[in-house]
Motif scaffolding. Structure first.
Motif, PDB file in Angstrom:
ATOM      1  N   PRO A  85      -4.073  33.049 -27.383  1.00  0.00           N
ATOM      2  CA  PRO A  85      -4.062  31.592 -27.358  1.00  0.00           C
ATOM      3  C   PRO A  85      -3.436  31.052 -28.642  1.00  0.00           C
ATOM      4  O   PRO A  85      -3.751  31.535 -29.730  1.00  0.00           O
ATOM      5  CB  PRO A  85      -5.549  31.222 -27.307  1.00  0.00           C
ATOM      6  N   THR A  86      -2.535  30.087 -28.491  1.00  0.00           N
ATOM      7  CA  THR A  86      -1.876  29.473 -29.647  1.00  0.00           C
ATOM      8  C   THR A  86      -1.227  28.169 -29.195  1.00  0.00           C
ATOM      9  O   THR A  86      -0.725  28.086 -28.073  1.00  0.00           O
ATOM     10  CB  THR A  86      -0.785  30.391 -30.238  1.00  0.00           C
ATOM     11  N   PRO A  87      -1.243  27.157 -30.088  1.00  0.00           N
ATOM     12  CA  PRO A  87      -0.578  25.900 -29.721  1.00  0.00           C
ATOM     13  C   PRO A  87       0.926  26.107 -29.521  1.00  0.00           C
ATOM     14  O   PRO A  87       1.596  25.295 -28.898  1.00  0.00           O
ATOM     15  CB  PRO A  87      -0.838  24.977 -30.928  1.00  0.00           C
ATOM     16  N   GLY A 111      -7.663  34.008 -32.123  1.00  0.00           N
ATOM     17  CA  GLY A 111      -7.337  33.874 -33.544  1.00  0.00           C
ATOM     18  C   GLY A 111      -7.966  32.629 -34.130  1.00  0.00           C
ATOM     19  O   GLY A 111      -8.241  31.676 -33.411  1.00  0.00           O
ATOM     20  N   SER A 134      -0.759  28.329 -24.533  1.00  0.00           N
ATOM     21  CA  SER A 134      -1.376  27.099 -25.039  1.00  0.00           C
ATOM     22  C   SER A 134      -2.121  26.427 -23.896  1.00  0.00           C
ATOM     23  O   SER A 134      -1.670  26.469 -22.754  1.00  0.00           O
ATOM     24  CB  SER A 134      -0.268  26.154 -25.549  1.00  0.00           C
ATOM     25  N   ILE A 135      -3.258  25.783 -24.202  1.00  0.00           N
ATOM     26  CA  ILE A 135      -3.955  25.042 -23.134  1.00  0.00           C
ATOM     27  C   ILE A 135      -3.633  23.554 -23.229  1.00  0.00           C
ATOM     28  O   ILE A 135      -4.162  22.747 -22.487  1.00  0.00           O
ATOM     29  CB  ILE A 135      -5.484  25.256 -23.124  1.00  0.00           C
ATOM     30  N   GLY A 136      -2.764  23.179 -24.168  1.00  0.00           N
ATOM     31  CA  GLY A 136      -2.389  21.764 -24.261  1.00  0.00           C
ATOM     32  C   GLY A 136      -1.862  21.423 -25.638  1.00  0.00           C
ATOM     33  O   GLY A 136      -2.053  22.210 -26.578  1.00  0.00           O
ATOM     34  N   TYR A 138      -2.520  19.996 -28.407  1.00  0.00           N
ATOM     35  CA  TYR A 138      -3.459  19.542 -29.441  1.00  0.00           C
ATOM     36  C   TYR A 138      -3.917  20.812 -30.142  1.00  0.00           C
ATOM     37  O   TYR A 138      -3.835  21.907 -29.579  1.00  0.00           O
ATOM     38  CB  TYR A 138      -4.656  18.800 -28.815  1.00  0.00           C
ATOM     39  N   LEU A 140      -6.702  23.197 -31.802  1.00  0.00           N
ATOM     40  CA  LEU A 140      -8.123  23.540 -31.960  1.00  0.00           C
ATOM     41  C   LEU A 140      -8.312  24.297 -33.270  1.00  0.00           C
ATOM     42  O   LEU A 140      -7.349  24.651 -33.946  1.00  0.00           O
ATOM     43  CB  LEU A 140      -8.547  24.417 -30.773  1.00  0.00           C
ATOM     44  N   GLY A 142      -9.614  27.209 -33.349  1.00  0.00           N
ATOM     45  CA  GLY A 142      -9.460  28.625 -33.042  1.00  0.00           C
ATOM     46  C   GLY A 142      -9.202  28.822 -31.566  1.00  0.00           C
ATOM     47  O   GLY A 142      -9.301  27.886 -30.776  1.00  0.00           O
ATOM     48  N   GLY A 143      -8.918  30.051 -31.186  1.00  0.00           N
ATOM     49  CA  GLY A 143      -8.559  30.348 -29.798  1.00  0.00           C
ATOM     50  C   GLY A 143      -9.734  30.523 -28.859  1.00  0.00           C
ATOM     51  O   GLY A 143      -9.557  30.719 -27.660  1.00  0.00           O
TER      52      GLY A 143
HETATM   53  N1  J9N Z   1      -3.667  24.876 -27.016  1.00  0.00           N
HETATM   54  C1  J9N Z   1      -4.223  25.248 -28.241  1.00  0.00           C
HETATM   55  C2  J9N Z   1      -4.498  26.528 -28.715  1.00  0.00           C
HETATM   56  C3  J9N Z   1      -5.005  26.365 -29.984  1.00  0.00           C
HETATM   57  C4  J9N Z   1      -5.400  27.398 -30.917  1.00  0.00           C
HETATM   58  C5  J9N Z   1      -5.453  28.747 -30.702  1.00  0.00           C
HETATM   59  C6  J9N Z   1      -5.839  29.455 -31.839  1.00  0.00           C
HETATM   60  C7  J9N Z   1      -6.076  28.675 -32.956  1.00  0.00           C
HETATM   61  S1  J9N Z   1      -5.813  27.025 -32.527  1.00  0.00           S
HETATM   62  N2  J9N Z   1      -5.054  25.062 -30.278  1.00  0.00           N
HETATM   63  N3  J9N Z   1      -4.563  24.375 -29.187  1.00  0.00           N
END
Ligand code: J9N
Length: 229
Positions: A85-87, A111, A134-136, A138, A140, A142-143
């Motif tokens: 997961p990552t933006p 992460g 990515s879920i969107g 924005y 977060l 963490g993942g």
């Molecule tokens: N969509 C999304 C994923 C995340 C993060 C994943 C890992 C650290 S922050 N933020 N937004």
């Protein structure tokens, strides 16, 4: 063949909700098995450290690659899909959830901080399917929350998990717009009536009204989903 999910995180407690409700039942049914692993169990220093300062400078900390290599190696097979997961990733969506639901083995690498050393992705990419998601749009902290969302969206699509597959059939028909509004008893609530057509028993009129409501709602809330947009 049940879907196996391994989650690697420094906050295992984030995943306690997966024991509840539909996700809990899915595990009890044997359709899905979910294991949570604490990344710090795969460190080798006294402080069980998992991050360090970024090469090239910049704010925040980056997660070091070795604990991830140790943790992923402990669960990976040639059937695994590694999800990070990552933006910065490709957008997770209902079609992606359906793909994941039909996988054999998912490894989620949750992460924190400014992300995971990119060499973890680079190392596994030639060996297994690796997906940065990515879920969107924005950010977060963490993942973990992203992983919870992706697991819930995917596991509910695993055949047999939803008691009533009928709801999945409706869901698939509703696309490309958003869903029509729903109502239940009482027929009047605080002076507000349920739309008459829904009480009429005229199923073709109800279907037409629902399609109209879906279009109105999509136009107002999600014009990007309108056909031809
Ligand atoms: N969509 C999304 C994923 C995340 C993060 C994943 C890992 C650290 S922050 N933020 N937004």
């Amino acid at each position: 063949m049940p879907l196996r999910i391994d989650v690697i995180t420094i906050f295992p407690d984030y995943f306690a909700p997966l024991q509840l409700s539909l996700m809990g039942k899915a595990q009890q049914s044997g359709l899905v098995t979910i294991a949570i692993h604490d990344l710090r169990e795969f460190t080798s220093d006294r402080h069980r450290s998992v991050d360090d300062t970024p090469y090239g400078g910049g704010a925040g900390m980056v997660m070091t690659p070795e604990p991830w290599g140790q943790a992923i190696d402990a669960v990976v097979t040639d059937q695994s899909t590694l999800i990070v997961p990552t933006p910065a990733g490709k957008l997770f969506s209902q079609p992606v959830a359906a793909e994941l639901a039909h996988s054999t083995h998912l490894i989620f690498a949750c992460g924190r901080y400014e992300g995971i050393d990119q060499r973890v992705v680079e190392y596994y990419r030639p060996r297994i399917d690796v997906r940065e998601l990515s879920i969107g749009d924005y950010v977060l902290a963490g993942g973990d929350v992203a992983t919870l969302a992706m697991i819930e969206a995917s596991v509910r699509l695993v055949p047999g998990v939803l008691g009533n597959p009928e709801s999945l059939v409706e869901e698939s028909h509703q696309l490309p717009g958003v869903e029509y509004p729903s109502y239940t008893k009482p027929p009047t609530w605080r002076g507000l009536d349920v739309p008459e057509v829904l009480l009429s028993g005229h199923h073709d009129q109800i279907a037409r009204w629902r399609a109209e409501q879906s279009t109105i709602r999509t136009t107002h809330n999600r014009p990007d989903l309108l056909p031809g947009s």
